[in-house]
Design a protein around this motif. Structure first.
Motif, PDB file in Angstrom:
ATOM      1  N   LEU A 176       0.830  -1.014   0.199  1.00 57.89           N
ATOM      2  CA  LEU A 176       0.081   0.216  -0.281  1.00 57.89           C
ATOM      3  C   LEU A 176       0.625   1.329   0.217  1.00 57.89           C
ATOM      4  CD1 LEU A 176      -2.855  -0.911   2.578  1.00 57.89           C
ATOM      5  CD2 LEU A 176      -3.041  -0.320  -0.027  1.00 57.89           C
ATOM      6  N   ARG A 177       1.936   1.200   0.337  1.00 62.44           N
ATOM      7  CA  ARG A 177       3.159   2.545   0.327  1.00 62.44           C
ATOM      8  C   ARG A 177       3.404   2.760  -1.126  1.00 62.44           C
ATOM      9  NH1 ARG A 177       5.412   3.970   5.692  1.00 62.44           N
ATOM     10  NH2 ARG A 177       6.568   5.245   4.936  1.00 62.44           N
ATOM     11  N   ALA A 178       3.115   1.272  -1.677  1.00 64.63           N
ATOM     12  CA  ALA A 178       3.828   1.537  -3.441  1.00 64.63           C
ATOM     13  C   ALA A 178       3.382   3.142  -3.910  1.00 64.63           C
ATOM     14  CB  ALA A 178       3.927   0.825  -3.683  1.00 64.63           C
ATOM     15  N   ASP A 179       3.912   3.196  -4.731  1.00 64.94           N
ATOM     16  CA  ASP A 179       3.633   4.676  -5.892  1.00 64.94           C
ATOM     17  C   ASP A 179       2.684   4.450  -6.932  1.00 64.94           C
ATOM     18  OD1 ASP A 179       3.928   7.438  -4.346  1.00 64.94           O
ATOM     19  OD2 ASP A 179       6.157   6.378  -4.458  1.00 64.94           O
ATOM     20  N   HIS A 180       3.854   2.560  -7.501  1.00 61.95           N
ATOM     21  CA  HIS A 180       2.028   2.149  -8.119  1.00 61.95           C
ATOM     22  C   HIS A 180       3.558   0.522  -7.968  1.00 61.95           C
ATOM     23  CE1 HIS A 180       0.567   3.325 -12.605  1.00 61.95           C
ATOM     24  NE2 HIS A 180       1.288   1.295 -12.574  1.00 61.95           N
ATOM     25  N   VAL A 181       2.154  -0.412  -8.408  1.00 62.23           N
ATOM     26  CA  VAL A 181       2.461  -1.921  -7.937  1.00 62.23           C
ATOM     27  C   VAL A 181       2.083  -2.668  -9.805  1.00 62.23           C
ATOM     28  CG1 VAL A 181       1.827  -4.155  -7.489  1.00 62.23           C
ATOM     29  CG2 VAL A 181       1.657  -1.518  -5.919  1.00 62.23           C
ATOM     30  N   VAL A 182       3.373  -2.528  -9.822  1.00 61.17           N
ATOM     31  CA  VAL A 182       3.069  -3.052 -11.741  1.00 61.17           C
ATOM     32  C   VAL A 182       3.233  -5.058 -11.658  1.00 61.17           C
ATOM     33  CG1 VAL A 182       4.256  -3.564 -13.422  1.00 61.17           C
ATOM     34  CG2 VAL A 182       4.657  -2.014 -12.237  1.00 61.17           C
ATOM     35  N   VAL A 183       2.589  -5.865 -12.161  1.00 59.81           N
ATOM     36  CA  VAL A 183       2.268  -6.919 -12.142  1.00 59.81           C
ATOM     37  C   VAL A 183       2.638  -7.753 -14.001  1.00 59.81           C
ATOM     38  CG1 VAL A 183       1.169  -7.992  -9.469  1.00 59.81           C
ATOM     39  CG2 VAL A 183      -0.708  -6.676 -11.711  1.00 59.81           C
ATOM     40  N   SER A 184       2.402  -9.364 -13.606  1.00 60.62           N
ATOM     41  CA  SER A 184       2.113  -9.760 -15.363  1.00 60.62           C
ATOM     42  C   SER A 184       0.774 -10.075 -15.860  1.00 60.62           C
ATOM     43  CB  SER A 184       3.479 -10.577 -15.481  1.00 60.62           C
ATOM     44  OG  SER A 184       4.403 -10.683 -14.635  1.00 60.62           O
ATOM     45  N   ASP A 185      -0.413  -9.755 -15.041  1.00 63.06           N
ATOM     46  CA  ASP A 185      -1.413 -10.566 -15.460  1.00 63.06           C
ATOM     47  C   ASP A 185      -2.164  -9.567 -14.495  1.00 63.06           C
ATOM     48  OD1 ASP A 185      -3.695 -12.198 -15.001  1.00 63.06           O
ATOM     49  OD2 ASP A 185      -2.614 -14.050 -15.823  1.00 63.06           O
ATOM     50  N   LYS A 186      -3.893  -9.284 -15.166  1.00 66.72           N
ATOM     51  CA  LYS A 186      -4.603  -8.079 -14.200  1.00 66.72           C
ATOM     52  C   LYS A 186      -5.125  -9.074 -13.265  1.00 66.72           C
ATOM     53  CE  LYS A 186      -8.833  -8.299 -16.972  1.00 66.72           C
ATOM     54  NZ  LYS A 186      -8.797  -9.676 -17.969  1.00 66.72           N
ATOM     55  N   ARG A 187      -5.085 -10.075 -13.110  1.00 70.23           N
ATOM     56  CA  ARG A 187      -5.305 -11.501 -12.136  1.00 70.23           C
ATOM     57  C   ARG A 187      -4.068 -11.616 -10.754  1.00 70.23           C
ATOM     58  NH1 ARG A 187      -5.817 -16.470 -15.215  1.00 70.23           N
ATOM     59  NH2 ARG A 187      -4.111 -16.262 -15.843  1.00 70.23           N
TER      60      ARG A 187
END
Ligand code: UDP
Length: 423
Positions: A176-187
């Protein structure tokens, strides 16, 4: 530095302009966007320089960003055995394994990162303007609590489709502290992350590395011979760290079924062990050796380097290009760069029905998706029996990678995020 090794300067230089040769990539968009971001500082942080998909990506992403005028650095955080035991446990639980961390394990993980963060702050040397930090995977994530004044991205590369809620609950305040979170799949995106603070970005491969540039037939033959294979007999290969999620036992089971129809078949499991942040690999490799090591047609490569002085890059390149069948039978998979690498070499890959593999393989169009060793064996036999089908599916596989999974696509995603975050 005690906690970090700075690899930024020793990386092989890249020239982004070479990607002009690939018509389907967003080459122009990347060039245009990079113009606006020239001179900014990006600090990539992970925990391995020599193994796994994240290192593979950073080896190209960092110098390509540099070639676009961005001041990108790559720091590898070192760790003790205990630290990596804990972070592999976190990795496994994030991929769905039952269990939870003890209070001591949590404390060790958080404290180590707190100490490392102090050294990181020195690295900024007071200059935080125009800078952002990307923490790759959960190992360095707790540093997020201690980095002030610069945007921080958490880039999670692993498969979170069936996450163990206890471990996710523990990591939630950090994410939650991240300014942005990136993952490889919307699920894979945890529900508590706001959509406006998240992106889906696919990993990608670099067409110009020694692992991916074409080798000729003579070179491939010679490499296969040098590493102890018979190039005149069919080869089925899985390239993967020795890890339960990659299902090496399932691959062997499939091979043993296919072998009944093709007695000449050889099997390769290639997972050179360079330790660093994966303490499980050695044990899994040793068990497989004990069980199958006496079968002269099952080749398990789990030493540090390939036999005969071959480089890791040529070893993987020759196997992915020269094998009759390429398998990636993972049960969980954040993305699976090994699939991308083989598809780029015009191989229709037989992949497990997992995470990112399904973004790459369209069943029976450019490869096969399987749910069991039996299904895997069925398609191994199909590829060995019908080389023409293999060839036409292989063409589709190559097209898929050129369109979607080469470095310019990944760079465009990243530059868009950088633009949004940096002052
Ligand atoms: N790899 C390698 N040598 C090996 C085994 C794997 O260079 O002996 C590389 C492989 O070519 C790929 C990466 O390690 O680039 C694995 O990435 P992937 O996304 O498939 O899996 P991960 O290890 O990140 O789970």
């Amino acid at each position: 530095m005690e906690y970090f090794t700075d690899h930024s300067e020793e990386l092989e230089k890249e020239n982004f302009d070479r990607y002009k040769a690939f018509k389907h990539t967003p080459y122009n968009k990347v060039k245009k966007m990079a113009e606006k971001l020239k001179g900014m500082n990006v600090l990539h942080i992970n925990t391995a320089f020599n193994s796994g998909g994240v290192a593979e990506i950073l080896k190209s992403q960092v110098p390509l960003e540099q070639s676009l005028g961005i001041n990108s650095h790559w720091l590898v955080m070192k760790g003790s055995d205990e630290f990596f035991q804990i972070t592999k446990k976190i990795h496994n639980e994030l991929q769905g394994k039952k269990g939870s961390l003890s209070a001591h394990e949590k404390e060790t993980y958080l404290q180590y990162n707190k100490d490392a963060a102090q050294e990181l702050l020195d690295f900024f040397d007071g200059d935080k303007g125009n800078t952002l930090v990307i923490l790759h995977d959960p190992q360095p994530l707790p540093m997020i609590e201690h980095i002030e004044g610069v945007p921080v991205i958490s880039r999670i590369h692993i498969d979170l489709s069936n996450v163990n809620k206890t471990v996710l609950g523990f990591l939630k305040p950090l994410l939650l502290r991240a300014d942005h979170v990136v993952v490889s799949d919307k699920r894979f995106l945890p529900k508590f992350i706001q959509k406006t603070k998240a992106s889906i970005s696919f990993p990608a491969i670099d067409a110009f590395t020694q692992k991916n540039i074409p080798l000729d037939k003579v070179q491939i033959r010679s490499i296969l011979q040098t590493i102890g294979l018979d190039p005149d007999r069919p080869i089925a290969t899985q390239v993967s760290r020795f890890d339960p999620w990659k299902d090496p036992e399932g691959v062997i089971e499939a091979y043993l079924i296919a072998k009944k129809k093709f007695p000449d078949l050889q099997l390769v499991l290639a997972g050179l062990i360079v330790a660093e942040d994966d303490p499980e690999a050695k044990g899994i490799y040793a068990n497989l050796q004990k069980k199958y090591g006496s079968d002269s047609d099952i080749h398990l490569y789990g030493q540090k380097t390939p036999p005969g002085g071959i480089s890791n890059e040529h070893f993987i390149n020759a196997l992915q290009t020269g094998s009759e069948v390429v398998i990636q039978k993972s049960i969980k998979e954040g993305f699976g760069l090994t699939v991308t690498e083989a598809m780029f070499k015009s191989q229709p890959v037989i992949g497990g029905n997992a995470g990112g593999i399904k973004h790459q393989i369209v069943h029976q169009k450019n490869g096969f998706i399987v749910n069991s060793p039996k299904a895997c064996a069925k398609y191994m036999i199909e590829l060995l029996t019908h080389p023409k089908i293999k060839k036409s599916m292989g063409k589709e596989a190559r097209k898929t990678v050129e369109k979607h999974f080469l470095m310019p696509s990944l760079l465009l995603d990243h530059l868009n995020i950088y633009k949004k975050l940096v002052r």
